[in-house]
Enzyme design. Structure first.
Site, PDB file in Angstrom:
ATOM      1  N   LEU A   1       0.876  -1.162   0.000  1.00 29.05           N
ATOM      2  CA  LEU A   1       0.000   0.000   0.000  1.00 29.05           C
ATOM      3  C   LEU A   1       0.914   1.214   0.000  1.00 29.05           C
ATOM      4  CD1 LEU A   1      -3.033   0.578  -0.007  1.00 29.05           C
ATOM      5  CD2 LEU A   1      -2.948   0.789   2.478  1.00 29.05           C
ATOM      6  N   ASP A   2       0.801   2.066  -1.009  1.00 26.81           N
ATOM      7  CA  ASP A   2       1.745   3.174  -1.208  1.00 26.81           C
ATOM      8  C   ASP A   2       1.826   4.079   0.019  1.00 26.81           C
ATOM      9  OD1 ASP A   2       2.073   2.173  -3.748  1.00 26.81           O
ATOM     10  OD2 ASP A   2       0.607   3.536  -4.642  1.00 26.81           O
ATOM     11  N   ILE A   3       2.932   4.809   0.107  1.00 28.66           N
ATOM     12  CA  ILE A   3       3.146   5.709   1.230  1.00 28.66           C
ATOM     13  C   ILE A   3       2.082   6.803   1.280  1.00 28.66           C
ATOM     14  CG2 ILE A   3       4.731   7.140  -0.109  1.00 28.66           C
ATOM     15  CD1 ILE A   3       6.305   7.634   2.442  1.00 28.66           C
TER      16      ILE A   3
END
Length: 370
Positions: free
Chosen positions: A229-231
């Protein structure tokens, strides 16, 4: 008679007395370079003795040399015919220059029949390959009634049994559902951003988690994200010690759905160029580009799997994917002129984010399955 010239006498003056040497005067520095003094044998410190004068006594007769053992000389070999010697040399050269036998003439190695045991166990959904290696090393796996060996190949019809000790070890592994917030990375810390697993603490456990498990620091060992899950994204992130869960979510043949809520703006020329539309994006977004989001795009020269994409409201889209490439939704939107300003994952399979507060976590319950 001429008188004799007076005789002259030479008088010598006594040498001036030399003053006695002052013992306090500095001595002449040694000639050798400075350095640690080395001990020398006494024989080396003394001057060599002069050669002794020859004596008049007659010299003793020289001692007789010790007798050496004599070995009988070998009988000289019979002379070899030059033509025969040349023939032998040519034969040796011919043997050394001969090419090796063809590969077809060599005996083929017996093929390894079957699949490696750890891979076969993962294919059957028993555990992950790493867990399989641990179980095999502990002697908890039987193949056709025999204790399995590491790296053992098995046939597809082989009977694989798992001992209760392995099941008990697997039952102690935990799976945690975390509501990840912005600024945390899914995996290892990078560029000064902490890992999402650092949010898993006793004080951040959701108070409404009524599961029987009690938190222990040992549960953090081997706890890894099953998917990224992207930053800049928020929402549901699964952290697990169970290889079965990881394989179900991120395995090569995984088809588990993942649902996202995506807020977008219309930016056909880029988010900082003229023409950006932030309100009622749905009215200006071409319908044919929505069809491309559903199917027809490629990333990294690979076509994407079909996706479910629909408008929830004029500024928000709903994505349902069955794959998870790096920053996939953001790159898909950029390909059709949209720019993502907010992304949240709300579902993985049959497990919902629900009311789990941001930055808090809970255990996956025994009756929950992805």
């Amino acid at each position: 008679m001429a008188s004799d010239s007076p005789k002259r006498t030479l008088s010598l003056k006594p040498a001036a007395p030399q003053p006695p040497a002052d013992p306090r005067a500095p001595r002449r520095p040694p000639v050798r370079p400075r350095g640690p003094a080395r001990a020398r044998p006494m024989s080396a410190a003394q001057p060599p003795a002069p050669p002794a004068a020859p004596r008049s006594t007659p010299a003793a007769p020289p001692a007789a040399a010790p007798k050496r053992k004599t070995t009988p000389q070998a009988t000289p070999a019979a002379p070899i015919d030059p033509a025969e010697a040349r023939a032998r040399a040519l034969a040796v050269l011919a043997r050394s220059a001969a090419p090796p036998p063809p590969a077809a003439a060599r005996e083929p190695l017996p093929p390894r029949e079957g699949t490696r045991l750890n891979k076969r166990m993962a294919e059957l959904g028993l555990c992950s390959r790493r867990e399989a290696d641990d179980w095999i090393g502990q002697g908890w796996v039987l193949v056709d009634g025999q204790v399995a060996q590491m790296g053992q190949p098995v046939r597809d019809d082989a009977r694989i049994e798992i001992l209760p000790e392995a099941r008990e070890s697997q039952g102690e592994r935990v799976t945690i559902l975390l509501h990840k917030t912005m600024g945390y990375v899914s995996g290892q810390p990078e560029d000064g951003h902490p890992a999402a697993v650092s949010l898993v603490q006793s004080r951040s456990r959701w108070k409404e988690d009524r599961g029987p498990r009690r938190f222990s620091p040992a549960q953090l060992k081997g706890l890894a994200p099953a998917g990224r899950l992207d930053i800049d994204s928020t929402g549901l992130l699964v952290l697990t010690q169970d290889g079965r869960v990881a394989r179900a979510l991120i395995g090569e043949d995984s088809g588990v759905e993942k649902e996202y809520l995506v807020r977008v703006v219309w930016a056909p020329n880029g988010p900082r160029a003229p023409g950006v539309v932030e309100q009622d994006v749905q009215s200006v977004f071409p319908p044919e580009r929505l069809a491309l989001l559903r199917h027809g795009l490629s990333l990294d020269d690979q076509p994407l799997k079909p996706a479910q994409v629909d408008w929830l409201n004029p500024e928000q889209l709903r994505f349902v994917l069955t794959e998870g490439k790096k920053r996939q939704i953001r790159r898909m939107c950029e390909a059709v002129g949209l720019h993502v300003v907010g992304l949240k994952r709300v579902r993985i399979g049959r497990v919902l984010l629900g009311k789990l507060p941001p930055g808090q976590w809970r255990y996956l319950q025994p009756d929950e399955h992805f």
